[in-house]
Design a protein around this motif. Structure first.
Motif, PDB file in Angstrom:
ATOM      1  N   GLN A  29       0.811  -1.218   0.000  1.00 24.54           N
ATOM      2  CA  GLN A  29       0.000   0.000   0.000  1.00 24.54           C
ATOM      3  C   GLN A  29       0.850   1.277   0.000  1.00 24.54           C
ATOM      4  O   GLN A  29       0.382   2.336  -0.378  1.00 24.54           O
ATOM      5  CB  GLN A  29      -0.943   0.026   1.218  1.00 24.54           C
ATOM      6  CG  GLN A  29      -1.968  -1.061   1.216  1.00 24.54           C
ATOM      7  CD  GLN A  29      -1.461  -2.347   1.861  1.00 24.54           C
ATOM      8  OE1 GLN A  29      -0.295  -2.489   2.205  1.00 24.54           O
ATOM      9  NE2 GLN A  29      -2.342  -3.322   1.995  1.00 24.54           N
ATOM     10  N   LEU A  30       2.096   1.183   0.445  1.00 25.00           N
ATOM     11  CA  LEU A  30       3.005   2.338   0.467  1.00 25.00           C
ATOM     12  C   LEU A  30       3.923   2.363  -0.757  1.00 25.00           C
ATOM     13  O   LEU A  30       4.884   3.114  -0.806  1.00 25.00           O
ATOM     14  CB  LEU A  30       3.849   2.317   1.747  1.00 25.00           C
ATOM     15  CG  LEU A  30       3.069   2.428   3.051  1.00 25.00           C
ATOM     16  CD1 LEU A  30       4.006   2.255   4.247  1.00 25.00           C
ATOM     17  CD2 LEU A  30       2.355   3.768   3.123  1.00 25.00           C
ATOM     18  N   TYR A  31       3.636   1.516  -1.733  1.00 22.57           N
ATOM     19  CA  TYR A  31       4.405   1.408  -2.973  1.00 22.57           C
ATOM     20  C   TYR A  31       5.824   0.906  -2.761  1.00 22.57           C
ATOM     21  O   TYR A  31       6.707   1.178  -3.565  1.00 22.57           O
ATOM     22  CB  TYR A  31       4.394   2.737  -3.754  1.00 22.57           C
ATOM     23  CG  TYR A  31       3.015   3.140  -4.141  1.00 22.57           C
ATOM     24  CD1 TYR A  31       2.342   2.504  -5.175  1.00 22.57           C
ATOM     25  CD2 TYR A  31       2.350   4.141  -3.442  1.00 22.57           C
ATOM     26  CE1 TYR A  31       1.047   2.856  -5.506  1.00 22.57           C
ATOM     27  CE2 TYR A  31       1.063   4.509  -3.772  1.00 22.57           C
ATOM     28  CZ  TYR A  31       0.412   3.855  -4.813  1.00 22.57           C
ATOM     29  OH  TYR A  31      -0.860   4.207  -5.141  1.00 22.57           O
ATOM     30  N   ASN A  32       6.039   0.169  -1.688  1.00 26.75           N
ATOM     31  CA  ASN A  32       7.297  -0.529  -1.504  1.00 26.75           C
ATOM     32  C   ASN A  32       7.228  -1.816  -2.317  1.00 26.75           C
ATOM     33  O   ASN A  32       6.179  -2.451  -2.384  1.00 26.75           O
ATOM     34  CB  ASN A  32       7.519  -0.881  -0.030  1.00 26.75           C
ATOM     35  CG  ASN A  32       7.665   0.336   0.840  1.00 26.75           C
ATOM     36  OD1 ASN A  32       8.357   1.270   0.489  1.00 26.75           O
ATOM     37  ND2 ASN A  32       6.989   0.333   1.975  1.00 26.75           N
ATOM     38  N   PRO A  33       8.327  -2.246  -2.914  1.00 23.10           N
ATOM     39  CA  PRO A  33       8.272  -3.513  -3.654  1.00 23.10           C
ATOM     40  C   PRO A  33       8.026  -4.674  -2.686  1.00 23.10           C
ATOM     41  O   PRO A  33       8.585  -4.714  -1.595  1.00 23.10           O
ATOM     42  CB  PRO A  33       9.653  -3.617  -4.297  1.00 23.10           C
ATOM     43  CG  PRO A  33      10.532  -2.754  -3.453  1.00 23.10           C
ATOM     44  CD  PRO A  33       9.662  -1.662  -2.910  1.00 23.10           C
TER      45      PRO A  33
END
Length: 102
Positions: A29-33
């Motif tokens: 959701q935080l755009y971390n891979p």
């Protein structure tokens, strides 16, 4: 968790001599891979057979969700219709753990 459509790139005529690269990535959701997969198929590039290879990376985030805690890497290589050497399948799995200063 969202999943993007895979990116696929083709070079040449895969039935004779060519290569296909497919890359797929997932993010939290935080755009971390969170997951990355690369698959490569090469036909007639080195000899007369087909090589399938690639890797699968699974990311685990640290408690603050901004730092990577570990990455599990599963790599593979398959050879098919290969005259020299004979067909093989190789899989290697490794884990890299990260630590950070406070």
């Amino acid at each position: 968790m969202s999943k993007n459509d895979p990116l696929c790139i083709r070079f040449g005529d895969i039935s004779k001599k060519g290569a296909t690269y497919t890359l797929a990535m997932q993010y939290d959701q935080l755009y971390n891979p969170s997951h990355k997969t690369l698959n490569v198929t090469q036909t007639g590039m080195q000899g007369t057979g087909t090589i399938n290879s690639g890797y699968d990376l699974t990311y685990a985030m640290a408690g603050n969700h901004q730092q990577i805690a570990s990455i599990v890497n599963t790599s593979y290589r398959d050879t098919q219709e290969w005259s020299i050497p004979p067909p093989t399948h190789t899989t290697v799995t490794s884990t890299k753990t990260y630590t950070y200063d406070s």
